[in-house]
Design a protein around this motif. Structure first.
Motif, PDB file in Angstrom:
ATOM      1  N   LEU A 136       0.828  -1.202   0.000  1.00  0.00           N
ATOM      2  CA  LEU A 136       0.000   0.000   0.000  1.00  0.00           C
ATOM      3  C   LEU A 136       0.869   1.263   0.000  1.00  0.00           C
ATOM      4  CD1 LEU A 136      -2.873  -0.973   2.479  1.00  0.00           C
ATOM      5  CD2 LEU A 136      -2.974  -0.846  -0.017  1.00  0.00           C
ATOM      6  N   LEU A 137       1.955   1.248   0.766  1.00  0.00           N
ATOM      7  CA  LEU A 137       2.854   2.396   0.745  1.00  0.00           C
ATOM      8  C   LEU A 137       3.547   2.519  -0.605  1.00  0.00           C
ATOM      9  CD1 LEU A 137       4.502   2.334   4.301  1.00  0.00           C
ATOM     10  CD2 LEU A 137       2.728   3.870   3.439  1.00  0.00           C
ATOM     11  N   LEU A 138       3.842   1.387  -1.232  1.00  0.00           N
ATOM     12  CA  LEU A 138       4.436   1.423  -2.572  1.00  0.00           C
ATOM     13  C   LEU A 138       3.464   2.040  -3.566  1.00  0.00           C
ATOM     14  CD1 LEU A 138       6.910   0.702  -4.252  1.00  0.00           C
ATOM     15  CD2 LEU A 138       5.901  -1.557  -4.656  1.00  0.00           C
ATOM     16  N   SER A 161      10.203  16.388  -0.061  1.00  0.00           N
ATOM     17  CA  SER A 161       9.288  15.255  -0.187  1.00  0.00           C
ATOM     18  C   SER A 161       9.834  14.209  -1.146  1.00  0.00           C
ATOM     19  CB  SER A 161       7.914  15.737  -0.660  1.00  0.00           C
ATOM     20  OG  SER A 161       7.335  16.601   0.281  1.00  0.00           O
ATOM     21  N   PHE A 162      10.497  14.656  -2.211  1.00  0.00           N
ATOM     22  CA  PHE A 162      11.070  13.733  -3.196  1.00  0.00           C
ATOM     23  C   PHE A 162      12.046  12.768  -2.532  1.00  0.00           C
ATOM     24  CE2 PHE A 162      14.919  12.906  -5.689  1.00  0.00           C
ATOM     25  CZ  PHE A 162      14.397  12.083  -6.685  1.00  0.00           C
ATOM     26  N   TRP A 163      12.939  13.278  -1.696  1.00  0.00           N
ATOM     27  CA  TRP A 163      13.937  12.425  -1.053  1.00  0.00           C
ATOM     28  C   TRP A 163      13.296  11.456  -0.069  1.00  0.00           C
ATOM     29  CZ3 TRP A 163      18.602  11.948  -2.943  1.00  0.00           C
ATOM     30  CH2 TRP A 163      19.132  12.984  -3.720  1.00  0.00           C
ATOM     31  N   ILE A 164      12.367  11.941   0.709  1.00  0.00           N
ATOM     32  CA  ILE A 164      11.709  11.083   1.705  1.00  0.00           C
ATOM     33  C   ILE A 164      10.910   9.984   1.020  1.00  0.00           C
ATOM     34  CG2 ILE A 164       9.929  11.044   3.499  1.00  0.00           C
ATOM     35  CD1 ILE A 164      10.883  13.911   4.238  1.00  0.00           C
ATOM     36  N   ILE A 165      10.168  10.350  -0.010  1.00  0.00           N
ATOM     37  CA  ILE A 165       9.332   9.370  -0.719  1.00  0.00           C
ATOM     38  C   ILE A 165      10.197   8.368  -1.486  1.00  0.00           C
ATOM     39  CG2 ILE A 165       7.653   9.125  -2.604  1.00  0.00           C
ATOM     40  CD1 ILE A 165       6.456  11.821  -1.588  1.00  0.00           C
ATOM     41  N   THR A 166      11.301   8.827  -2.042  1.00  0.00           N
ATOM     42  CA  THR A 166      12.209   7.904  -2.733  1.00  0.00           C
ATOM     43  C   THR A 166      12.796   6.892  -1.751  1.00  0.00           C
ATOM     44  OG1 THR A 166      12.778   9.584  -4.391  1.00  0.00           O
ATOM     45  CG2 THR A 166      14.302   7.731  -4.133  1.00  0.00           C
ATOM     46  N   GLY A 167      13.195   7.375  -0.570  1.00  0.00           N
ATOM     47  CA  GLY A 167      13.717   6.462   0.451  1.00  0.00           C
ATOM     48  C   GLY A 167      12.678   5.459   0.897  1.00  0.00           C
ATOM     49  N   LEU A 168      11.452   5.919   1.083  1.00  0.00           N
ATOM     50  CA  LEU A 168      10.365   5.019   1.452  1.00  0.00           C
ATOM     51  C   LEU A 168      10.129   3.991   0.360  1.00  0.00           C
ATOM     52  CD1 LEU A 168       8.021   4.275   3.393  1.00  0.00           C
ATOM     53  CD2 LEU A 168       6.605   5.919   2.119  1.00  0.00           C
ATOM     54  N   GLY A 169      10.154   4.445  -0.902  1.00  0.00           N
ATOM     55  CA  GLY A 169       9.931   3.531  -2.029  1.00  0.00           C
ATOM     56  C   GLY A 169      10.979   2.437  -2.091  1.00  0.00           C
TER      57      GLY A 169
END
Length: 221
Positions: A136-138, A161-169
């Motif tokens: 779901l996060l993906l 946000s780009f860096w945080i979301i990329t790390g999460l991905g």
């Protein structure tokens, strides 16, 4: 040297969090990142408890030797905080679906832990919960990039946000199959499963480095 490296990796779920935490304390974060900062603090408390139980399980009472329920708690906390983070982003793209996902996840939790799994299972963590959270996060990560592509603009690498979301991905993509298969692997290939969890820990370090980069970029703005 190998044992020292493994010891560092084993505790990475704790010390890696101090990297973004240190930056967040030294650089004031904007309101849209408050949820991520709160996640760091929550994760630190949960992971410290997880590793404490694991490292000192031999001297703890039997009832307190399992840390599996804490992994379940961490998964739930991570999902709700990051889903709220995605919903709060200035991206009017399938907003209704993004808001519906936490509701569906809540229904999943209720059904799963009432009828199928024990939340406080002594012997295993919930592979079903962790893999559901990851996929779901993906989805949230992918829709973020789709929105940016749809705008036909270059994604700014200075965007926090780009860096945080990329790390999460990276984290959820690497760990989806680990979470999905982990319990089965511990039954049939225990040593392999233990070694595989080191990959999870390394990806968690990467995740926190990306969060730290996001906090750093936001502090410059």
């Amino acid at each position: 040297m190998l044992k020292l490296f493994q010891y560092i990796i084993d505790w990475s779920e704790v010390w890696a969090l101090f990297i973004p935490l240190f930056i967040s304390l030294n650089k004031k974060q904007p309101s849209h990142l408050k949820l991520v900062v709160f996640y760091i603090w929550m994760a630190l408390a949960i992971n410290l408890s997880i590793d404490f139980i694991w490292k000192f399980r031999n001297i703890l009472p039997v009832a307190f030797k399992s840390n599996n329920f804490l992994y379940n708690i961490h998964s739930i906390v991570r999902f709700y905080l990051f889903s709220a983070f995605f919903i709060c982003l200035d991206q009017p793209f399938i907003v209704a679906l993004k808001r519906a996902i936490p509701v569906c996840f809540t229904l999943f939790l209720i059904v799963n832990f009432i009828f199928f799994e024990n939340f406080f299972d002594y012997w295993k963590l919930s592979s079903r919960l962790l893999s559901t959270e990851a996929i779901l996060l993906l989805f949230y990560v992918i829709q973020y990039y789709l929105f940016e592509i749809k705008k036909n603009v270059t994604i700014k690498v200075t965007n926090s946000s780009f860096w945080i979301i990329t790390g999460l991905g990276i984290f959820v993509a690497l760990n989806f199959f680990i979470f999905l298969l982990y319990n089965e692997l511990t039954i049939h290939f225990q040593n392999f499963a233990i070694n595989l969890w080191s990959l999870h820990n390394i990806s968690y370090i990467i995740f926190n480095l990306f969060i730290a980069k996001g906090f750093y970029e936001s502090g410059k703005q």
